[in-house]
Design a protein around this motif. Sequence first.
Motif: not given
Length: 330
Positions: A5-19, A51-58
């Motif tokens: 999950v991209l949490q912000g600029t240069k911030q990528l975190e592997v985590m449990d994520w609900t779809y 298009a514009e990206v708004h974290p958090p996002i996969v």
Amino acid sequence: MKAAVLQGTKQLEVMDWTYRSPVAGEVIIKVKSCGICGTDQHIYHGHPGSAEVHPPIVLGHELAGVVVEVGAEVSTLQKGDRVSIDPNIYCGTCEYCRSNRAHLCNHLQAVGVTRDGGMGEFCVVPAANCYKIPDAMTFEEAALVEPLGCVLHGFKKVRFSPLSRVLIIGGGFIGQLFLQLVKNQKVHSITVIEPAENKRELLYQLGADEVVHPENASNLEVDVVIECVGRGESMELAVQSAAKGGQVLLFGVAAPETVISVSPFEIFSKELTIKGSFVNPYTHDEAIALISKKVVDVGALISHRFGIEELPEAMASFPKLNVSKAVINH
């Protein structure tokens, strides 16, 4: 599910994520393979994507997998279907959509850009964006249908003849795709500008007649130039290298702040045609066919493979890894 999950600029975190559950017209895909695009790196470093990206996002807009759940009003797909995803979602009502230019949609959405994408184990996508793939096609190949589709859109903007002298600036993954398509046109010659020595052999195998280091590229004169790097100096070189009546395709994605210096008199006196190319409007079927028929080999271009857990470190050190093309396999 597990996702990067991209949490912000240069911030990528592997985590449990609900779809979420699919709404009418959507399906859930079990992602099998996902390409890492140069645009993903742009987004990772804080730049916009298509298009514009708004974290958090996969992230992850180059993806393929298997349909595991079908939403209401979906009649074209069923569980178990193997599919490649066209990530771009158009509104269908703006002036561009209604004038056969949907890729310029004022309300463009994209899987892996404005909504969760393929860097997770599962992904919810519109059924209309799913394309069934042949049984013989691998999921890695199917994930790379999307970049080939983008290249096809740009490729169709250029006219070729048996007399065309073609220059491709940049011998990375995108340049390698263009090289294979241009080779199939039986042009007069193809020159590739590429500084990396380790790419030269593959470029010759794919059809290059000559591979030139950028330091030796100042006096080229060609009929068609395809710029695949996205840097100011390479875009300026593209215009300078075009002969009279030449065509220039600026395909590489530049940073938003990039500005180039071009002589209007040069464009006038050489009567140049300069074009841009944005995403992949409805080229997915054709890209699948080209891969399936072995006109374009995408599998041979993969240089790195990662698992989800490796993504934070991989994305942070991408330039150092000398990546040509990377995929994530689930």
